[in-house]
Design a protein around this motif. Sequence first.
Motif, PDB file in Angstrom:
ATOM      1  N   UNK A   1       0.766  -1.093  -0.150  1.00 58.98           N
ATOM      2  CA  UNK A   1       0.079  -0.078  -0.145  1.00 58.98           C
ATOM      3  C   UNK A   1       0.711   0.994  -0.028  1.00 58.98           C
ATOM      4  N   UNK A   2       0.106   2.399   0.082  1.00 58.36           N
ATOM      5  CA  UNK A   2       0.984   3.758   0.105  1.00 58.36           C
ATOM      6  C   UNK A   2       1.758   3.761   1.528  1.00 58.36           C
ATOM      7  N   UNK A   3       2.889   4.733   1.435  1.00 52.97           N
ATOM      8  CA  UNK A   3       3.975   4.897   2.690  1.00 52.97           C
ATOM      9  C   UNK A   3       3.519   6.342   3.054  1.00 52.97           C
ATOM     10  N   UNK A   4       3.371   6.438   4.308  1.00 58.57           N
ATOM     11  CA  UNK A   4       3.126   7.639   5.197  1.00 58.57           C
ATOM     12  C   UNK A   4       4.654   8.223   5.536  1.00 58.57           C
ATOM     13  N   UNK A   5       5.047   9.492   5.146  1.00 61.84           N
ATOM     14  CA  UNK A   5       6.162  10.099   5.634  1.00 61.84           C
ATOM     15  C   UNK A   5       5.892  10.933   6.511  1.00 61.84           C
ATOM     16  N   UNK A   6       6.759  10.776   7.555  1.00 56.79           N
ATOM     17  CA  UNK A   6       6.674  12.082   8.568  1.00 56.79           C
ATOM     18  C   UNK A   6       8.054  12.545   8.755  1.00 56.79           C
ATOM     19  N   UNK A   7       7.842  14.275   8.894  1.00 55.26           N
ATOM     20  CA  UNK A   7       9.092  14.801   9.439  1.00 55.26           C
ATOM     21  C   UNK A   7       8.452  15.685  10.526  1.00 55.26           C
ATOM     22  N   UNK A   8       9.251  15.758  11.465  1.00 52.41           N
ATOM     23  CA  UNK A   8       8.894  16.505  12.851  1.00 52.41           C
ATOM     24  C   UNK A   8       9.196  17.956  12.963  1.00 52.41           C
ATOM     25  N   UNK A   9       9.926  18.303  11.861  1.00 47.65           N
ATOM     26  CA  UNK A   9      10.191  19.760  12.088  1.00 47.65           C
ATOM     27  C   UNK A   9      11.124  19.989  13.344  1.00 47.65           C
ATOM     28  N   UNK A  10      10.749  21.104  14.024  1.00 47.46           N
ATOM     29  CA  UNK A  10      11.423  21.176  15.261  1.00 47.46           C
ATOM     30  C   UNK A  10      10.699  20.749  16.577  1.00 47.46           C
ATOM     31  N   UNK A  11       9.387  20.777  16.629  1.00 46.12           N
ATOM     32  CA  UNK A  11       8.667  20.226  17.569  1.00 46.12           C
ATOM     33  C   UNK A  11       7.612  19.008  17.572  1.00 46.12           C
ATOM     34  N   UNK A  12       7.763  18.407  16.551  1.00 47.91           N
ATOM     35  CA  UNK A  12       6.731  17.361  16.369  1.00 47.91           C
ATOM     36  C   UNK A  12       7.347  16.218  17.219  1.00 47.91           C
ATOM     37  N   UNK A  13       6.237  15.051  17.359  1.00 41.08           N
ATOM     38  CA  UNK A  13       6.643  13.879  18.006  1.00 41.08           C
ATOM     39  C   UNK A  13       5.424  12.991  18.047  1.00 41.08           C
ATOM     40  N   UNK A  14       5.710  11.754  18.488  1.00 36.03           N
ATOM     41  CA  UNK A  14       4.641  10.708  18.232  1.00 36.03           C
ATOM     42  C   UNK A  14       4.372  10.431  19.592  1.00 36.03           C
ATOM     43  N   UNK A  15       3.231   9.951  19.509  1.00 33.05           N
ATOM     44  CA  UNK A  15       2.384   9.466  21.228  1.00 33.05           C
ATOM     45  C   UNK A  15       1.776   8.576  20.912  1.00 33.05           C
ATOM     46  N   UNK A  16       1.924   7.350  21.529  1.00 33.18           N
ATOM     47  CA  UNK A  16       1.117   6.314  21.710  1.00 33.18           C
ATOM     48  C   UNK A  16       0.063   6.314  22.810  1.00 33.18           C
ATOM     49  N   UNK A  17      -1.165   6.111  22.723  1.00 32.78           N
ATOM     50  CA  UNK A  17      -2.316   6.157  23.676  1.00 32.78           C
ATOM     51  C   UNK A  17      -3.374   5.108  23.258  1.00 32.78           C
ATOM     52  N   UNK A  18      -4.472   5.642  23.797  1.00 33.94           N
ATOM     53  CA  UNK A  18      -5.842   5.028  23.472  1.00 33.94           C
ATOM     54  C   UNK A  18      -6.746   6.115  22.971  1.00 33.94           C
ATOM     55  N   UNK A  19      -7.784   5.790  22.166  1.00 35.73           N
ATOM     56  CA  UNK A  19      -8.536   6.518  21.465  1.00 35.73           C
ATOM     57  C   UNK A  19      -9.172   7.526  22.507  1.00 35.73           C
ATOM     58  N   UNK A  20      -9.310   6.942  23.868  1.00 41.26           N
ATOM     59  CA  UNK A  20     -10.400   7.830  24.709  1.00 41.26           C
ATOM     60  C   UNK A  20      -9.430   8.690  25.620  1.00 41.26           C
ATOM     61  N   UNK A  21      -8.269   8.636  25.363  1.00 47.52           N
ATOM     62  CA  UNK A  21      -7.257   9.718  25.950  1.00 47.52           C
ATOM     63  C   UNK A  21      -7.591  11.236  25.785  1.00 47.52           C
ATOM     64  N   UNK A  22      -7.320  12.015  26.695  1.00 49.27           N
ATOM     65  CA  UNK A  22      -7.507  13.369  26.393  1.00 49.27           C
ATOM     66  C   UNK A  22      -6.923  14.073  25.221  1.00 49.27           C
ATOM     67  N   UNK A  23      -7.399  14.585  24.527  1.00 48.76           N
ATOM     68  CA  UNK A  23      -6.864  15.385  23.402  1.00 48.76           C
ATOM     69  C   UNK A  23      -5.815  16.625  23.760  1.00 48.76           C
ATOM     70  N   UNK A  24      -4.739  16.504  23.049  1.00 48.10           N
ATOM     71  CA  UNK A  24      -4.020  17.841  23.341  1.00 48.10           C
ATOM     72  C   UNK A  24      -3.984  18.714  22.293  1.00 48.10           C
ATOM     73  N   UNK A  25      -4.127  19.943  22.749  1.00 48.99           N
ATOM     74  CA  UNK A  25      -4.487  20.877  21.786  1.00 48.99           C
ATOM     75  C   UNK A  25      -3.468  21.018  20.353  1.00 48.99           C
ATOM     76  N   UNK A  26      -2.369  20.111  20.558  1.00 48.56           N
ATOM     77  CA  UNK A  26      -1.380  20.033  19.223  1.00 48.56           C
ATOM     78  C   UNK A  26      -1.454  18.611  18.709  1.00 48.56           C
ATOM     79  N   UNK A  27      -2.452  17.877  19.271  1.00 45.79           N
ATOM     80  CA  UNK A  27      -2.583  16.589  18.164  1.00 45.79           C
ATOM     81  C   UNK A  27      -3.132  17.039  16.808  1.00 45.79           C
ATOM     82  N   UNK A  28      -2.317  16.649  15.899  1.00 50.12           N
ATOM     83  CA  UNK A  28      -2.837  17.144  14.690  1.00 50.12           C
ATOM     84  C   UNK A  28      -3.420  15.976  13.662  1.00 50.12           C
ATOM     85  N   UNK A  29      -2.778  14.802  13.887  1.00 50.67           N
ATOM     86  CA  UNK A  29      -3.505  13.605  13.265  1.00 50.67           C
ATOM     87  C   UNK A  29      -3.702  12.531  14.163  1.00 50.67           C
ATOM     88  N   UNK A  30      -4.619  11.795  14.326  1.00 48.50           N
ATOM     89  CA  UNK A  30      -4.837  10.523  15.208  1.00 48.50           C
ATOM     90  C   UNK A  30      -5.053   9.274  14.335  1.00 48.50           C
TER      91      UNK A  30
END
Length: 307
Positions: A111-140
């Motif tokens: 299938x297609x490939x997702x490419x991620x670049x984190x710039x200066x402040x990006x990060x990945x977080x692993x949690x659960x769907x019902x975790x509280x949303x951070x204002x900087x969560x851009x894609x889930x």
Amino acid sequence: MPELPDVEGFRKVFASCAQGEVIRRVDVRDSGVLHGVSARRLRAALEGRRFGRPERLGKWLLAPTGDARTEDARTEDARTEDARTEDARTGDAPSDGVPTDAGPTDEGVAGPTVLLHFGMTGRLVCGRPDDELDPHDRVLFAVGDDRQLRYRDQRKLRGLWLAADDAAVARLLDRQGPDALTVDREEFEAALSAHRGRVKAVLTDQSVLAGLGNLLADEILWRARLNPACHANDLSERERHRLYTHMRRTLRSAVTAGRVPPRPSWLTGHRDDPTPTCPRCHSPLRHARLSSRTTLWCPHCQPEGAA
DNA sequence: CAGATTGTTCTCAT
DNA sequence: TATGAGAACAATCT
């Protein structure tokens, strides 16, 4: 902030959270992080597929996908991914598969490939769907039974790309030099000698060497006792060798820590001190703007006239 | 409020 | 052609 060690950490987060899992739902909270793809197309391309084994090249993270039904997405993709990053590294087009004739091959599961670049402040977080949303969560990405992988980023300098096939991945990565973590000594020294610019500018040029950022470059040059303003092609054989050795050591420690650790024994541990002193010789550190980046060095350990 | 911060890419010199 | 300097991008902190 994310440099090679940080992205390597994100790769591990991605792998433990989403590798081999079915993508249930893609929720784009802020399409400002998407590049060359709409939220709708991203959803359509990914939902129902399965994430394969994530790979890293420099500061890029690659997340390939496979068909949802193929349980062996991880092993299949591990093999093709190696070939793919190798192609991107050398700047060659992938030798297999002609882009225009995308007929299904024997691995029609790709299938297609997702490419991620984190710039200066990006990060990945692993949690659960019902975790509280951070204002900087851009894609889930809701994956598997009860997990959610989040692309979180305060400033939206970089973000996510979607590549339909290997050729598209190679196009996005065609400016990347060899990865700083895996480059061998010959290749490293050849790359350095080929450039006349300041050694710091050369080290942080992603098309020369992929993965080093501002902090790492300062740290490595300090350890190798090389002045950041000296010119790459002026380095002696010994100095190039020393630089390579210290790059390897520094990267190894930093990858283990998941970042460039601000330890007191590291130069990086003193970046924000009001009057920073060298952890090695205790003379005052200098800082200046070099290649339009804040640069920190020790004039005593890293004298102007090389070493 | 000016200025700095981080990484990349662009433009404009040199 | 290669190099360097600076702007722009976004958001936040000092």
